[in-house]
Design a protein around this motif. Structure first.
Motif, short mmCIF file in Angstrom:
data_model
loop_
_atom_site.label_atom_id
_atom_site.label_comp_id
_atom_site.label_asym_id
_atom_site.label_seq_id
_atom_site.Cartn_x
_atom_site.Cartn_y
_atom_site.Cartn_z
N ILE A 123 35.84 -2.63 22.63
CA ILE A 123 34.58 -3.33 22.86
C ILE A 123 33.45 -2.29 22.89
O ILE A 123 33.74 -1.12 23.11
N PRO A 124 32.20 -2.63 22.68
CA PRO A 124 31.65 -3.98 22.58
C PRO A 124 32.06 -4.69 21.30
O PRO A 124 32.36 -4.07 20.28
N LEU A 125 32.03 -6.00 21.42
CA LEU A 125 32.36 -6.87 20.31
C LEU A 125 31.05 -7.15 19.55
O LEU A 125 30.07 -7.52 20.15
N LEU A 126 31.08 -6.93 18.25
CA LEU A 126 29.87 -7.18 17.46
C LEU A 126 30.02 -8.52 16.77
O LEU A 126 30.94 -8.69 15.97
N ALA A 127 29.15 -9.46 17.09
CA ALA A 127 29.34 -10.82 16.57
C ALA A 127 28.21 -11.27 15.65
O ALA A 127 27.04 -11.00 15.92
N GLU A 128 28.61 -11.91 14.59
CA GLU A 128 27.67 -12.45 13.60
C GLU A 128 27.88 -13.96 13.60
O GLU A 128 29.03 -14.42 13.56
N VAL A 129 26.81 -14.74 13.66
CA VAL A 129 26.94 -16.20 13.73
C VAL A 129 26.41 -16.85 12.47
O VAL A 129 25.31 -16.52 12.01
N LEU A 184 33.24 -12.85 13.43
CA LEU A 184 32.39 -13.76 12.66
C LEU A 184 32.60 -15.15 13.26
O LEU A 184 33.73 -15.65 13.30
N PHE A 185 31.54 -15.75 13.77
CA PHE A 185 31.65 -17.08 14.37
C PHE A 185 30.99 -18.09 13.43
O PHE A 185 29.81 -17.97 13.12
N LEU A 186 31.80 -19.05 12.99
CA LEU A 186 31.26 -20.08 12.11
C LEU A 186 31.16 -21.39 12.89
O LEU A 186 32.16 -21.86 13.42
N PHE A 203 24.87 -10.58 17.92
CA PHE A 203 25.21 -10.41 19.33
C PHE A 203 26.04 -9.14 19.54
O PHE A 203 26.87 -8.80 18.70
N VAL A 204 25.79 -8.47 20.66
CA VAL A 204 26.66 -7.37 21.09
C VAL A 204 27.25 -7.83 22.42
O VAL A 204 26.52 -8.02 23.39
#
Lengths: 238, 224
Positions: free
Chosen positions: B165-171, B203-205, B145-146
């Motif tokens: 930002i942008p926030l770079l998200a990894e799930v 990093l979203f867990l 996700f960006v």
């Protein structure tokens, strides 16, 4: 260079939203105008960087053949990182380039889809599904999708909905509905409607609205659903 | 109704100078501390909204996860095993019918939950969320996700950072035990994605909470 990330993210979301609705022409129009805007600024470096990074990644994945699964991914990530540092590749360029490439890919897919949908000479088995009719309401566009056990009405509203729940409950009870399980957040709403012959799940997120109708088989089912959908959607865009 | 319990990892993880072995160590440290964090917030998950997030922001768009969410969140597994061929599967892999939860489905729930958290709990506009996972599948080097977190709703939850930002998200989603190797892979993906940038990584867990019939969501800030 400063890139307009917000604009690129917004454009992708708008295109995907219109694909969800089934309005391919509008999706293509948005993608075209977003890409034209970028081309007018003569920004080419990001896409070239994104393609270069993709090639590096592809090459390192090839080189890692024969390594075990977890170690392979770790090795690839490490090698790619080293190459990026050595070549001083700016990942900001890469990220913006990926967004533009994705937008461009979406546009190509939609263009292809529109083209195949308009082909009338294809044999029956190769014909894509029938074109989805986009209906225009007062302050919204909507489409109707039929599934075996339900009918889904998808809508995109022109403005953010301002729902007055008390008023809405009264209005809906006038139409013979009881409202249950209300969920409210800043940009989203969800509730269920029960009536004598219908059960409807209603949901909105920003300017999107989705209505799921569960009804018994009726002769004039589509017409009734359209009527009910318009009654509910009118409450979303007063 | 299922729920999501949100936790924040108390420090920003700096990944710039870490070797693969050090990333592994960092992942192990994160994995072992997850059970000791204080819950920041919790919220009921509306299945209809989650389903819509799944439609808009999950890669594979599994139909109607709202119908199945309770089964997934309480960990119901297929109790029957289908007949399998007598010959061994290729390369000593297990047949699909012998596998428990599909990683694809849990990943799907993870992505839907993350967008649900952003939109319905942290009040981000859906049009600020760019889902770039399909581009990643096409071979591009990009996070899942960006996020254009214009109001700093997510950034404010994380420890202090000067990144932009942008926030770079990894799930990453887990339906069983937390596997530190997958956290390690997530950190490495962030390390590569954030190289030579000033962006903030996340990093979203999403971990299935067997006791409370829901998911624990861990937010881990990552910097280069």
């Amino acid at each position: 260079m400063d890139y307009d990330f917000a604009q690129a993210i917004w454009a992708i979301h708008e295109v995907e939203k219109n694909i969800w609705l089934g309005d391919m022409r509008e999706a293509k129009r948005i993608a075209d105008s977003a890409i034209e805007e970028v081309e007018a600024k003569k920004i080419k470096a990001p896409q070239a960087t994104a393609n270069r990074v993709r090639e590096i990644l592809k090459q390192k994945r090839k080189d890692a053949k024969g390594k075990t699964a977890f170690y392979k991914r770790q090795w690839v990530a490490d090698q790619v990182l080293k190459t990026l540092r050595k070549a001083e590749i700016n990942m900001t360029d890469n990220l913006y380039g990926v967004l533009l490439n994705y937008l461009s890919d979406l546009r190509d897919s939609i263009t292809y889809l529109i083209k195949t949908m308009s082909q009338t000479t294809l044999p029956n088995e190769e014909k894509p599904e029938r074109k989805i009719q986009v209906y225009q309401g007062d302050g919204y566009r909507y489409t109707i999708h039929h599934f075996p056990e339900k009918t889904e009405v998808r809508a995109i509203l022109d403005k953010l909905p301002k729902l007055n729940i008390v008023m809405m409950k009264t209005e809906l009870s006038n139409f013979g509905y009881a409202l249950e399980n209300l969920f409210e957040a800043k940009f989203s709403k969800a509730f269920m409607l029960y009536s004598e012959k219908m059960y409807v799940q209603v949901l909105s997120q920003e300017k999107q609205a989705k209505l799921l109708f569960y009804t018994p088989e009726l002769a004039d089912k589509e017409e009734k659903i359209r009527l009910k959908a318009r009654e509910i959607l009118n409450l979303f865009s007063p | 109704m299922p729920a999501i319990y949100v936790f924040v990892y108390p420090t920003i993880v700096h990944v710039q100078h870490l070797s693969p072995a050090q990333v592994d160590q960092q992942a192990q440290a994160i994995s072992s501390s997850l059970g000791h964090l204080n819950m920041l917030l919790s919220s009921q998950v509306n299945p209809m909204q989650l389903e819509h997030c799944n439609t808009m922001f999950s890669e594979k768009k599994v139909d109607r996860i709202d119908d199945n969410f309770n089964s997934y969140s309480i960990g119901t597994r297929f109790s029957f095993r289908l007949n399998t061929p007598i010959i061994n599967p290729p390369r000593n892999l297990d047949y699909l019918t012998f596998k428990f939860f599909s990683g694809d489905v849990s990943g799907d729930i993870g992505e839907a939950l993350f967008s649900y958290l952003l939109i319905n709990i942290l009040s981000l506009q859906p049009s600020w969320i760019g889902h770039t996972r399909p581009a990643k599948n096409a071979g591009a080097l990009t996070p899942d996700f960006v996020v254009w977190d214009q109001l700093f709703s997510v950034v404010n939850l994380l420890p202090y950072t000067t990144r932009v930002i942008p926030l770079l998200a990894e799930v990453k989603a887990f339906t069983g035990q937390i596997d530190y190797k997958r956290i390690s892979l997530g950190l490495q993906q962030m390390q590569t994605g954030l190289a030579n940038t000033v962006f903030l990584g996340l990093l979203f867990l999403a971990v299935r909470n067997q006791l409370h019939q829901g998911y624990d969501g861990y937010l881990i800030g990552v910097e280069n």
